[in-house]
Design an enzyme around this catalytic site. Structure first.
Site, short mmCIF file in Angstrom:
data_model
loop_
_atom_site.label_atom_id
_atom_site.label_comp_id
_atom_site.label_asym_id
_atom_site.label_seq_id
_atom_site.Cartn_x
_atom_site.Cartn_y
_atom_site.Cartn_z
N ASP A 221 -15.82 -70.28 -62.54
CA ASP A 221 -17.08 -70.36 -61.81
C ASP A 221 -17.64 -68.95 -61.68
O ASP A 221 -16.87 -67.98 -61.57
CB ASP A 221 -16.85 -70.90 -60.39
N HIS B 140 -9.37 -70.03 -66.12
CA HIS B 140 -8.75 -71.05 -66.97
C HIS B 140 -8.96 -70.73 -68.45
O HIS B 140 -9.71 -69.82 -68.80
CB HIS B 140 -9.33 -72.43 -66.63
N SER C 285 -14.04 -60.60 -59.00
CA SER C 285 -14.05 -59.63 -60.10
C SER C 285 -14.66 -60.27 -61.33
O SER C 285 -15.53 -61.13 -61.22
CB SER C 285 -12.66 -59.08 -60.38
#
EC number: 4.1.1.65
Length: 282
Positions: A88, A144, A247
């Site tokens: 995200d 992911h 980050s």
């Protein structure tokens, strides 16, 4: 350049990040709850998708920050030929790796070799594609796999810990090639793929699913871990790592493998699992 970005040139990056780590792992009920409440309010954190939506249940601020999502909150693109968005966040930049260079912002770029800490490792990505995704403090902070791959090597590249917020990206030259980072090299059915986890000011750590805490490390030498023969294979959409504060992750792909998904551009808000690119199948 903002005052905050200007100050990051002189601030004690390591000391501040060490303090952030101590606070993030504090089990003091008052401390952790104040941190959770402050960040939730300031950044508009949405806990409705969290596996544990009650902010009082988390034992530490770090547990809150690296929270899991409810099953089904994110799903991979239905097209099996889609390479997936790894997190995200918001796209900082994406596009071709032209002449071995990766675009950062107007007037700013760096080489793939600088980012990876190795000239030879960068060669397979020349004329390929990159995508830089910024995870803000409100986002889900697990990263992911865009595609299934077998871990070949990780490379820890020491460096600074500048902020990676939008103002810093616009104004700090070669930002992502200067900050401390963990380069994860995977072998896939189309060749090499790299996911680069970039540290930042106040990031208290980067953890991988295969090795635990990888950043912070201390010292000024590049260190490598060879995972060939260890059989660490992660499937498309599987969790690979997490940031213990906001980050950036940068994905590198070799040329001729995929075409970027239409409609994606700098500043686009993105969600884990949506299509980043689609395989070019002959």
């Amino acid at each position: 350049m903002s005052l905050v970005t200007s100050l990051t040139y002189v601030l004690p990056h390591r000391l501040l990040s060490s303090l952030a780590r101590a606070l993030a792992y504090s089990k003091s009920p008052a401390t952790k709850q104040w941190l959770i409440d402050t960040v939730t309010r300031k950044f508009g954190v949405d806990l409705s998708e969290a596996q544990e939506p009650d902010p009082r249940v988390y034992p530490t601020f770090n547990a809150f920050f690296t929270r899991a999502l409810k099953p089904g909150a994110r799903v991979p693109d239905a097209d099996p030929q889609a390479l997936l968005m790894p997190a995200d966040g918001r796209i900082s930049q994406l596009g071709p790796i032209e002449n071995g260079r990766i675009f950062q912002a107007k007037g700013q770029s760096f080489t793939a070799a600088e980012l990876l800490g190795d000239e030879s490792a960068a060669v397979p990505f020349h004329n390929g594609l990159f995508a830089t995704v910024y995870l803000s403090p409100k986002d889900y902070h697990r990263v992911h796999m865009p595609w299934s791959g077998t871990l070949r090597e990780t490379v820890h590249v020491p460096g600074r810990l500048f902020s990676v917020g939008p103002d810093a990206v616009r104004n700090v030259p070669r930002l992502f090639a200067r900050n401390e980072r963990l380069v994860c090299h995977f072998d896939t059915d189309f060749g090499p793929m790299a996911s680069v986890m970039v540290g930042a000011l106040l990031v208290s750590g980067v953890e991988t699913v295969w090795s635990g805490v990888e950043i912070p490390r201390y010292g000024d030498r590049i260190t490598r871990k060879d995972y060939r023969g260890k059989g660490i294979t992660l499937e498309r959409f599987a969790e690979m790592a997490r940031f213990n504060y906001g980050s950036t992750v940068i994905v590198l792909l070799p040329p001729g493998v995929a075409a970027l998904e239409g409609g994606l551009a700098a500043e686009s808000s993105v969600r884990l699992g949506q299509a980043l690119a689609r395989r070019q199948v002959a």
